[in-house]
Design a protein around this motif. Structure first.
Motif, PDB file in Angstrom:
ATOM      1  N   LEU A  49      38.042  41.751  44.656  1.00  0.00           N
ATOM      2  CA  LEU A  49      38.098  40.277  44.336  1.00  0.00           C
ATOM      3  C   LEU A  49      36.563  39.778  44.409  1.00  0.00           C
ATOM      4  O   LEU A  49      36.152  39.101  43.623  1.00  0.00           O
ATOM      5  N   LYS A  52      34.632  40.441  41.529  1.00  0.00           N
ATOM      6  CA  LYS A  52      35.353  39.876  40.129  1.00  0.00           C
ATOM      7  C   LYS A  52      35.955  41.254  39.495  1.00  0.00           C
ATOM      8  O   LYS A  52      35.999  40.774  38.048  1.00  0.00           O
ATOM      9  N   ILE A  53      36.393  42.152  39.986  1.00  0.00           N
ATOM     10  CA  ILE A  53      36.859  43.233  39.241  1.00  0.00           C
ATOM     11  C   ILE A  53      38.313  42.869  38.905  1.00  0.00           C
ATOM     12  O   ILE A  53      38.686  43.192  37.717  1.00  0.00           O
ATOM     13  N   ALA A  54      39.041  42.788  40.122  1.00  0.00           N
ATOM     14  CA  ALA A  54      40.535  42.475  39.621  1.00  0.00           C
ATOM     15  C   ALA A  54      41.066  41.271  40.763  1.00  0.00           C
ATOM     16  O   ALA A  54      40.304  41.056  41.865  1.00  0.00           O
ATOM     17  N   ILE A  55      42.042  40.608  40.403  1.00  0.00           N
ATOM     18  CA  ILE A  55      42.579  39.531  41.400  1.00  0.00           C
ATOM     19  C   ILE A  55      43.881  40.325  41.954  1.00  0.00           C
ATOM     20  O   ILE A  55      44.968  40.233  41.091  1.00  0.00           O
TER      21      ILE A  55
END
Lengths: 204, 204
Positions: A49, A52-55
């Motif tokens: 998170l 900003k790789i995956a949420i």
């Protein structure tokens, strides 16, 4: 975009901490069963998170609230509530525009993974997610061996079907080694499952 | 695939019901504020789920559990817990392979929608979802007017930014009518927001 509270105070994100009471509660309840895996995944998801790789978030534990007390000048206290069974998997979110959905479980066994770790609702949910073209899997930990695997939901569903048809009630370690993907434990992130997703879905 | 419990009993899904205690609790706490919208959306999501249209669930209310009692021969009772602020939106899931994420709020006002209905964490979460190419929006209800609108997150974020820059702390009804999409209330499903998504993203 910088964020400020409506009173003009700048927003400072809280460090990832678990309140002391909850830690105590966790140890009381589960005597660490499942907690290490959950904590590792929470740290991993925070890592994704922040960068900003995956949420991907863990859903809150479902609780049926029966009685709440509202003391003057302080926060509402839930006085009576019960644990409810989850109707979905625990984790979901988005990665490179794709819907991600998974469940994480661990076992003390070393030679097989019992299927009773999963609930029927979760199995049905995973089946639905696959039909809607979501990315769905389970993260399995053999706690004594400290080994973690990612197993795609399609394989889990096949093993569940085998059980339904009268077959064994677990997945053997060999089957998981063959069909799953071993995730080496790291420091940051601790369980880098997104790498496996990149590999499986050619997303990198 | 038909599902059976491990003991061979066939699985019969429970009807969508809210326990009487919880209903009472809801009325006590919110005096219906937000509840009708939540119930309508839960029914809508059940409708979508049963017909394999979309898989969208409301996340459980986040609760910090402090004390649990384990009576012999009966279920664990949570004796002390507190409400926590959600760090994400309440609803997410998958529709036609797309990640769907939204928050639902209602107001008693008739001419504007106060932005204080949203928390900063939720705004940040929506911003992140958009960056990851998810479909993100809010469902806004004017409870006195019984009017429901879908407003894309990009517009909500612009109104939030306007507030941050010293502008008004609400969205006017006219702005919502212009930029949002009115959802006529139906019987089944009650709030057919997927139709708007089809229209906006050419998914039908």
């Amino acid at each position: 975009m910088k964020f400020h509270y409506p009173n003009g105070k700048p927003y400072v994100p809280k460090a990832n901490s678990v309140a002391p009471q909850l830690k105590k509660y966790k140890n009381q309840v589960y005597s660490n069963r499942g907690m290490t895996l959950e904590e590792d995944l929470n740290e991993t998801n925070s890592y994704y998170l922040e960068r900003k790789i995956a949420i991907i978030h863990k859903k809150p534990t479902p609780v049926q609230i029966v009685n709440v007390d509202y003391p003057k000048r302080s926060a509402a206290v839930i006085k009576e509530a019960y644990f409810k069974q989850a109707s979905t998997t625990d984790y979901n979110g988005i990665y490179k525009g794709k819907y991600i959905d998974f469940e994480a479980k661990e076992t003390k066994f070393s030679t097989s993974f019992p299927l009773k770790n999963f609930h029927l609702h979760q199995i049905q949910h995973m089946e639905d997610i696959l039909k809607h073209h979501g990315i769905c899997f389970v993260i399995l930990r053999f706690s004594k061996l400290e080994e973690v695997y990612l197993l795609e939901a399609k394989h889990l569903l096949a093993f569940w079907a085998r059980m339904e048809e009268g077959g064994r009630k677990s997945i053997t370690k060999e089957e998981i080694e063959e069909l799953g993907h071993h995730i080496p434990l790291g420091l940051q992130p601790r369980i880098d499952y997104i790498k496996v997703i990149d590999y499986l879905y050619n997303l990198s």
